[in-house]
Design a protein around this motif. Structure first.
Motif: not given
Length: 154
Positions: A31-36, A46-56, A67-72, A149-154
């Motif tokens: 799972x990923x947690x993102x922040x501006x 543009x800045x007011x429309x940009x999300x300040x946090x999110x993730x997947x 390892x290859x980042x393409x898996x992300x 990005x954090x591994x949260x389970x199997x």
């Protein structure tokens, strides 16, 4: 022939050792947690429309043996910069009625452990002069973000 063959073999061994030294993230649910984290020169709309946090949301990711980042995610070509550090860059140009809009992305991915990765990204938009006059702001807008990005389970 002997010297060049030995040099090529030595370079291959050193290269293989470097890749083997990289941490290989564990396959599983991530799972990923993102922040501006910043912006400069961007128009207020543009800045007011940009999300300040999110993730997947949690999703299964299978990492290859080397390892290859393409898996992300994303349609990027990742290049190994250093041990446990990967970079992807892309530049796109879009035609608009006011001129060409140029957008550049740069992503740095750091594999910190088998269960954690940190991604620092920047998006830079270069606006045509007519667009700058219309929307205000600078001719270049840069936004930076971080994804944990954090591994949260199997």
């Amino acid at each position: 022939m002997g010297h060049s063959f030995r040099l090529a073999a030595f370079i291959a061994i050193i290269s293989a050792s470097a890749v083997q030294a990289d941490i290989r993230p564990l396959s599983g649910t991530w799972q990923g947690a993102s922040q501006l984290t910043g912006q400069s020169g961007c128009p207020p709309d543009l800045t007011s429309a940009a999300p300040t946090s999110g993730g997947y949301a949690p999703r299964y990711i299978a990492f290859p043996d080397v390892f290859d980042g393409a898996a992300i995610a994303g349609d990027f070509t990742w290049v190994r910069v250093a041990e446990n550090h990967w970079r992807a860059q892309d530049t796109q140009s879009r035609s608009t009625p006011l001129g060409a809009l140029r957008i550049s992305f740069e992503h740095d991915l750091y594999v910190e452990s088998e269960t954690n990765m940190r991604q620092l990204s920047s998006l830079t938009a270069r606006f045509p002069a007519a667009m700058v006059q219309m929307i205000g702001g600078a001719s270049q807008c840069t936004m930076t973000s971080r994804v944990d990005h954090a591994r949260v389970g199997d």
